[in-house]
Every structure is written in structure tokens, then in C-alpha cells.
Design a protein around this motif. Structure first.
Motif, PDB file in Angstrom:
ATOM      1  N   ARG A 352      37.999  73.451  51.935  1.00  0.00           N
ATOM      2  CA  ARG A 352      38.123  72.050  51.536  1.00  0.00           C
ATOM      3  C   ARG A 352      39.366  71.850  50.656  1.00  0.00           C
ATOM      4  O   ARG A 352      40.182  70.960  50.900  1.00  0.00           O
ATOM      5  CB  ARG A 352      36.848  71.630  50.780  1.00  0.00           C
ATOM      6  N   SER A 353      39.505  72.686  49.643  1.00  0.00           N
ATOM      7  CA  SER A 353      40.664  72.583  48.746  1.00  0.00           C
ATOM      8  C   SER A 353      41.959  72.921  49.469  1.00  0.00           C
ATOM      9  O   SER A 353      43.003  72.316  49.218  1.00  0.00           O
ATOM     10  CB  SER A 353      40.477  73.508  47.543  1.00  0.00           C
ATOM     11  N   ARG A 354      41.898  73.877  50.363  1.00  0.00           N
ATOM     12  CA  ARG A 354      43.101  74.256  51.106  1.00  0.00           C
ATOM     13  C   ARG A 354      43.556  73.117  52.017  1.00  0.00           C
ATOM     14  O   ARG A 354      44.751  72.914  52.226  1.00  0.00           O
ATOM     15  CB  ARG A 354      42.829  75.531  51.909  1.00  0.00           C
ATOM     16  N   HIS A 355      42.611  72.368  52.560  1.00  0.00           N
ATOM     17  CA  HIS A 355      42.924  71.211  53.391  1.00  0.00           C
ATOM     18  C   HIS A 355      43.662  70.150  52.569  1.00  0.00           C
ATOM     19  O   HIS A 355      44.661  69.566  53.023  1.00  0.00           O
ATOM     20  CB  HIS A 355      41.629  70.641  53.969  1.00  0.00           C
ATOM     21  N   ILE A 356      43.202  69.903  51.361  1.00  0.00           N
ATOM     22  CA  ILE A 356      43.869  68.945  50.477  1.00  0.00           C
ATOM     23  C   ILE A 356      45.274  69.441  50.133  1.00  0.00           C
ATOM     24  O   ILE A 356      46.239  68.669  50.103  1.00  0.00           O
ATOM     25  CB  ILE A 356      43.031  68.723  49.205  1.00  0.00           C
ATOM     26  N   ALA A 357      45.391  70.741  49.883  1.00  0.00           N
ATOM     27  CA  ALA A 357      46.709  71.313  49.586  1.00  0.00           C
ATOM     28  C   ALA A 357      47.650  71.193  50.789  1.00  0.00           C
ATOM     29  O   ALA A 357      48.850  70.960  50.620  1.00  0.00           O
ATOM     30  CB  ALA A 357      46.565  72.778  49.168  1.00  0.00           C
TER      31      ALA A 357
END
Length: 386
Positions: A352-357
Motif C-alpha cells: 500500500r505504501s509502496r503504491h503511494i510512493a
């Protein structure tokens, strides 16, 4: 010039991750020419026009950005590849693509994303380059990414040499399409890396002089630049100071290119295959010991006088804050994401966080500023110092 025996051969490429249907009018191009063209036509490459090279969101239109830097690297790389009998198209593809993983605001933006993802594997712009080209930028039917050849992906993965401890992004990609990470890259990749050093070592001087962060008195504290300056003055007596400074930069590029060609050619004596290049304990493409020491001295000078200049550090801190706040805002309220990114958002960590990054890393400087204004209602101040 005939292809050298240690050059990469597009007819012997190890192929692509996804098998392609080649029906249709695509023209008589080699595998590496196709790679170069795919990079050149990609959205990720076009976005480099709005990404920081040295100066963040510069007001002046004469300063280099990631796009112009990449084009200059490609020019230098092709010259070196031709002189050494290497594949120019593979070299050019690597030079054009090498900075695609950089987020907005350059290294300050990368530091902010790395901190945001610290507990989720971190962020590395070189690995993000592969992630972008292999998964995120997907303009073709039937497969994700640009589906570049093994040789191009290998060269990009090893832009800084063999990779012994890949991060999560490269580890995932290597598991899907093994890139032989522990061995030396091709000579084309080695030349592309040298061309990158030559370009930014010298063109950053040009931009630093233009911005007033550097001056001649500082430069000629380095003995080899002082020697070059005296030679330029003697050769072009009567030329303007500005023209002489540009000649100094051009001359230094020429010296470094010629030194690298001569040194690399000598180290390659007796080498007769790409396999020998990859199995070697160290890279063949290199400067002579004397030029290597000058290049290290130039880098130390540039860090002390340009990259770590007080005004640069102040601007960098503001840029880091912009990216950190954007990440936190999107992570806290995913409705702030554009619809296409929100609909594709995973529901678990760390992806999830990697997608935002991924979303933030693709931004240009100016798009990041616009999104910040949209989220927070204010324009971040002090992001341009030239």
C-alpha cells in the motif's frame, strides 16, 4: 566501425520478459534500437523534462533538468561506444533511461521517500528506474512495462556495478526475470555509467557558474582546472569571460572522454567475448589512475561548493518537507489520490505504501508543487533558488 568481439550483439539478446507478437509495421530495427525507441517514446522519459538535476524547480530556462542531462549523457556515451566498437543503440538506451527512477526534487525527494518507506523496504531511485520500466509505465497491449530486452534491464540494474544486496524492488523484479546481478554488466553499461559521471561532473560546473554558486577563483584552486584555464586563455585570447568558461567545461569533457577511451581500450586487450567482460573481477571501462584522482577531486569540490552550498541545503530541506507531507497526507486520506491510483491501491502493507510512493516518485517538480497546493491550500515557499 565493426562490432568488437566484446560488444553486446542484439542478434544474440537473451530476450524479453514477455514474448511479443511482432506482426505489424514496426520497421527493420534491432532489439536494442527497439529498446532505445521505447524509452524515448515513454511517458516516464518525457517527465524528466520537469525533474531536478541540480537546481530545484529553477525559474531560469537555461538550467539543466534530468531530461537534458540524460540527452547529454547519451551523446557522450555514443561517442565512447563508437570509438570502442560497442553497440551504440544499447549504450544510448541505457544513457537515456538511467535517471527515470528519480522522484521530484532529485536527491532530497529520494531521501524523503526513503524515510517514509523505512519500515517498508525503503526507496532507491536506481531500483525505481527498473520498477518504472518493467511494471509502472505500461503503454502496450498484452504485457506490463516497456518489456525491454534483458541486456538493457541488466545494464540499468547494474548502473553502479554488480548488485550484491538488492532492495525489495529489484529483488522482486529479478525473481521474475533474473538479471545476473552479482556479475559485471556489459561494456555498454559500463560506458553509460562513465558517461554519466563525465556529464554531470562538468555540466554541473556550467550550471553552478551560471547561477553564481561557483566562480573562477574557486575552480582554479584545482590544479588541473587551473592548467586548463591557462591553456584556454592562451588559445582564445580576447574571447569573452563567459565564452572562456564554457570552453573550459567543453575542454574538460574532451579530456575525460579521451582518457576513458584510451584507458578502456588498453584494459580490453586480449578480451574476446561479452562473457569474459561479465566474469571479470572489476569493470573494464575506466579512467586512468591520474584522471580518476582528478575526477574524485572534482567531485569533492562540487559537493563542498555546490551540492552542499548553504542555499542548496536550505532549498533541499524545504523539498524534503514537501514530499514527506504529501506522502503522509495520501497515506492518511487515500481519497486525496487521483481516481486511477486510488482504485488500484492495495489494502495491505507494505505494498500500500509502496503504491503511494510510486505515485509520488513519478511526479515532476511542478506537479508535486501543484498537488501540495491542492492538498494543503498553500504554495510551498523557497523551492527555487535560481
Amino acid at each position: 566501425m565493426d562490432r568488437a568481439p566484446y560488444a553486446s550483439d542484439p542478434a544474440r539478446s537473451r530476450g524479453r520478459e514477455f514474448v511479443e507478437d511482432r506482426l505489424g509495421p514496426r520497421g527493420p530495427r534491432s532489439e536494442f534500437q527497439r529498446d532505445r525507441d521505447r524509452v524515448l517514446h515513454s511517458i516516464a522519459f518525457r517527465r524528466l523534462a520537469g525533474k531536478t538535476q541540480v537546481f530545484i524547480a529553477p525559474d531560469g530556462d537555461h538550467y539543466r533538468v534530468r531530461l537534458t542531462h540524460s540527452l547529454e549523457v547519451a551523446q557522450i556515451g555514443r561517442v565512447m561506444a563508437r570509438a570502442l566498437g560497442l553497440d551504440e543503440d544499447l549504450t544510448e538506451a541505457l544513457c537515456l533511461a538511467h535517471d527515470i527512477g528519480h522522484p521530484p526534487f532529485g536527491h532530497p525527494g529520494e531521501e524523503a521517500l526513503s524515510a517514509a518507506l523505512q519500515a517498508r523496504g525503503g526507496f532507491d531511485h536506481n531500483e525505481q528506474c527498473l520498477r518504472t520500466l518493467m511494471r509502472l509505465d505500461s503503454p502496450y497491449c498484452g504485457h506490463s512495462g516497456l518489456n525491454l530486452s534483458w541486456e538493457t534491464l541488466e545494464g540499468l540494474a547494474k548502473h553502479n556495478g554488480p548488485v550484491k544486496r538488492p532492495g525489495w524492488a529489484l529483488e522482486d523484479l529479478d525473481a521474475a526475470f533474473p538479471l545476473d546481478l552479482a556479475r559485471q554488466p556489459s561494456l555498454e553499461a559500463q560506458v553509460a555509467a562513465l558517461a554519466d559521471d563525465i556529464a554531470y561532473d562538468n555540466h554541473d560546473i556550467d550550471d553552478g557558474l551560471r547561477a553564481g554558486f561557483l566562480d573562477l577563483d574557486q575552480l582554479i584552486q584545482l590544479d588541473f582546472l587551473a592548467e586548463q584555464w591557462r591553456a584556454v586563455e592562451a588559445r582564445f585570447h580576447g574571447a569573452s569571460h563567459a565564452a572562456l568558461l564554457r570552453e573550459l567545461v567543453r575542454g574538460q569533457i574532451g579530456l575525460m572522454v579521451n582518457d576513458a577511451i584510451v584507458t578502456t581500450r588498453a584494459k580490453l586487450e586480449g578480451i574476446s567475448s561479452v562473457e569474459e567482460v561479465r566474469a571479470a573481477p572489476e569493470a573494464f571501462a575506466a579512467f586512468s589512475p591520474a584522471m580518476a584522482e582528478q575526477e574524485r577531486a572534482l567531485k569533492r569540490f562540487m559537493y563542498a561548493n555546490l551540492y552542499h552550498h548553504d542555499r542548496q541545503k536550505q532549498t533541499a530541506e524545504r523539498a524534503r518537507s514537501v514530499i514527506a507531507k504529501l506522502f503522509a497526507a495520501y497515506h492518511q486520506d487515500t481519497k486525496l489520490l487521483p481516481e486511477s491510483w486510488r482504485l488500484a491501491l492495495p489494502d495491505r502493507e507494505p505494498v500500500r505504501s509502496r503504491h503511494i510512493a510510486d505515485f509520488i516518485a513519478g511526479m515532476t517538480d511542478y506537479y508535486a508543487i501543484a498537488r501540495y497546493r491542492e492538498v494543503f491550500g498553500t504554495v510551498p515557499k523557497g523551492l527555487s533558488n535560481v
